[in-house]
Write a protein that holds these residues in place. Structure first.
Motif, PDB file in Angstrom:
ATOM      1  N   SER A  22       1.045  12.835   3.097  1.00 59.67           N
ATOM      2  CA  SER A  22       0.316  13.026   1.793  1.00 59.67           C
ATOM      3  C   SER A  22      -0.240  12.023   1.285  1.00 59.67           C
ATOM      4  CB  SER A  22       0.817  14.175   1.024  1.00 59.67           C
ATOM      5  OG  SER A  22       1.835  13.585   0.174  1.00 59.67           O
ATOM      6  N   LYS A  62      -1.091  19.260   6.997  1.00 62.83           N
ATOM      7  CA  LYS A  62      -2.255  18.842   7.889  1.00 62.83           C
ATOM      8  C   LYS A  62      -1.615  19.100   9.235  1.00 62.83           C
ATOM      9  CE  LYS A  62      -5.927  15.684   7.752  1.00 62.83           C
ATOM     10  NZ  LYS A  62      -6.475  14.125   7.789  1.00 62.83           N
ATOM     11  N   SER A 113       0.648  -1.214   0.050  1.00 68.01           N
ATOM     12  CA  SER A 113      -0.076  -0.041   0.189  1.00 68.01           C
ATOM     13  C   SER A 113       0.967   1.129  -0.145  1.00 68.01           C
ATOM     14  CB  SER A 113      -1.032  -0.074   1.230  1.00 68.01           C
ATOM     15  OG  SER A 113      -0.149   0.136   2.515  1.00 68.01           O
ATOM     16  N   TYR A 114       0.400   2.407  -0.400  1.00 70.34           N
ATOM     17  CA  TYR A 114       1.238   3.604  -0.377  1.00 70.34           C
ATOM     18  C   TYR A 114       1.738   3.921   1.000  1.00 70.34           C
ATOM     19  CZ  TYR A 114       2.408   8.254  -2.180  1.00 70.34           C
ATOM     20  OH  TYR A 114       3.310   9.126  -2.313  1.00 70.34           O
ATOM     21  N   GLY A 115       0.787   3.608   2.078  1.00 73.05           N
ATOM     22  CA  GLY A 115       1.121   3.818   3.591  1.00 73.05           C
ATOM     23  C   GLY A 115       2.383   3.087   3.675  1.00 73.05           C
ATOM     24  N   LEU A 121      -1.995   9.663   2.174  1.00 69.06           N
ATOM     25  CA  LEU A 121      -2.211   8.674   3.258  1.00 69.06           C
ATOM     26  C   LEU A 121      -3.802   8.532   4.062  1.00 69.06           C
ATOM     27  CD1 LEU A 121       0.790   8.079   2.720  1.00 69.06           C
ATOM     28  CD2 LEU A 121       0.969   7.706   5.146  1.00 69.06           C
ATOM     29  N   SER A 122      -4.372   7.491   4.158  1.00 70.35           N
ATOM     30  CA  SER A 122      -5.600   7.508   4.919  1.00 70.35           C
ATOM     31  C   SER A 122      -5.434   7.764   6.375  1.00 70.35           C
ATOM     32  CB  SER A 122      -6.319   5.923   4.890  1.00 70.35           C
ATOM     33  OG  SER A 122      -5.374   4.878   5.656  1.00 70.35           O
ATOM     34  N   ASP A 123      -6.391   7.993   7.385  1.00 71.59           N
ATOM     35  CA  ASP A 123      -6.175   8.340   8.753  1.00 71.59           C
ATOM     36  C   ASP A 123      -5.509   7.279   9.429  1.00 71.59           C
ATOM     37  OD1 ASP A 123      -7.233  10.676   8.058  1.00 71.59           O
ATOM     38  OD2 ASP A 123      -9.040  10.247   8.997  1.00 71.59           O
ATOM     39  N   VAL A 124      -5.755   5.903   8.978  1.00 72.05           N
ATOM     40  CA  VAL A 124      -5.063   4.798   9.711  1.00 72.05           C
ATOM     41  C   VAL A 124      -3.556   4.835   9.289  1.00 72.05           C
ATOM     42  CG1 VAL A 124      -4.972   2.194   9.643  1.00 72.05           C
ATOM     43  CG2 VAL A 124      -7.244   3.477   9.706  1.00 72.05           C
ATOM     44  N   GLU A 125      -3.232   4.901   8.204  1.00 71.37           N
ATOM     45  CA  GLU A 125      -1.926   5.101   7.679  1.00 71.37           C
ATOM     46  C   GLU A 125      -1.217   6.096   8.441  1.00 71.37           C
ATOM     47  OE1 GLU A 125      -2.082   2.914   3.331  1.00 71.37           O
ATOM     48  OE2 GLU A 125      -2.684   5.080   3.518  1.00 71.37           O
TER      49      GLU A 125
END
Ligand SMILES: Nc1ncnc2c1ncn2[C@@H]1O[C@H](COP(=O)(O)OP(=O)(O)O)[C@@H](O)[C@H]1O
Ligand SMILES: [Mg+2]
Length: 268
Positions: free
Chosen positions: A176, A205, A149-151, A178-182
């Motif tokens: 940048s 962020k 995954s990107y994360g 990434l999901s909140d979990v990542e």
């Protein structure tokens, strides 16, 4: 003595001044956040610090030494290591193979040539495994990187940086895409490094880093317009003006959690 300082750093691209008279100091073992609207010169500043660009004028000093004209590789060997806005790993290699050049490089720096020759083959896999454990990617060591995954690729990129044993780690928008979990995963890794490695982190962020950083610098149109403690900086009227186009201050909790993130999201 600061770990890194810049004096009057300027970078022109034709008629555009991307970095304009920047005087920045990064203290040993601190965690510095750098924020600013899109195009304010944050990445260009990192490119100047790490030797990817030469400045039009000004000076960069690292550990008291003038490194303004030093190559990126020499800066890496002095302990200045970066990650990129877009994750930069070798997608066609297996995950553990990504680490081989970095481990070989840092072994070369830290061992005698003879010791390096006799022990590198065994050490490389061993060291790679150790670093992958640190970022919790050991289970993917034999997987082709493109399948992560990107994360996880971001975690691998940070692992590459750590294998170079950085004194100063420069992270360009590590969250940048990434999901909140990542983000939580990457941030908890970074928290384990805080205080042990000097960190400069560009992030848009603010809510993600406000509790993580010791100090915050704000860039706008190539200048650092404000720096200091994060909550104090977020209350600054010039900083508010730069995001909102008016002189108005906001409660820090509002800024950090919502307004600032929205303002930045709209400008990125
Ligand atoms: N390699 C380059 N060549 C020409 N202009 C560039 C280059 N890199 C950045 N710029 C320009 O410099 C300004 C600052 O860009 P950048 O440092 O990427 O900002 P940020 O990271 O804050 O979004 C922008 O106007 C951008 O277009
Ligand atoms: Mg950028």
């Amino acid at each position: 003595m600061s770990l890194l300082t810049t004096n009057g750093l300027v970078k022109h691209f034709g008629g555009l001044t991307a970095v304009n008279d920047v005087n920045l100091s990064i203290e040993e073992n601190e965690t510095l956040g750098i924020i600013g609207p899109n195009g304010s010169g944050k990445t260009t500043l990192f490119n100047l610090l790490t030797g990817f660009f030469l400045p039009s004028s000004g000076k960069v000093t690292f550990q008291g030494r003038d490194i303004t004209r030093l190559s990126p590789e020499r800066r890496v060997s002095m302990g200045m290591v970066r990650t990129f806005q877009l994750v930069s790993v070798f997608n066609s290699l297996k995950v553990w193979e990504n680490l081989v050049p970095c481990i070989t490089w840092s072994n070369k720096l830290n061992q005698s040539f003879w010791k390096f020759l006799t022990s590198s083959a065994y050490n490389t896999w061993d060291s790679a495994k150790e670093i992958l454990e640190l970022v919790e990617l050991e289970g993917y060591a034999q997987v082709v990187t493109a399948e992560l995954s990107y994360g996880d690729r971001r975690l691998l990129e940070i692992a590459l940086s750590l294998s170079l044993k950085p004194k100063l780690l420069l992270l360009d928008e590590p969250f940048s895409g990434l999901s909140d979990v990542e983000i939580t995963k990457v941030l908890s890794l970074l928290k384990t490094l805080k205080g042990k490695v000097t960190i400069a982190i560009i992030e848009h962020k603010i809510s993600a880093i406000v509790d993580f950083i010791d100090r915050l610098s704000v860039m706008n149109e190539g200048h650092i317009i404000c720096e200091g403690g994060p909550s104090e900086v977020l209350r600054d009227s010039l900083v508010n003006e730069c995001y909102w186009g008016k002189e108005e201050t906001f409660e820090v909790e509002r800024q950090s959690e919502t307004s600032f993130d929205r303002a930045q999201n709209s400008s990125f």
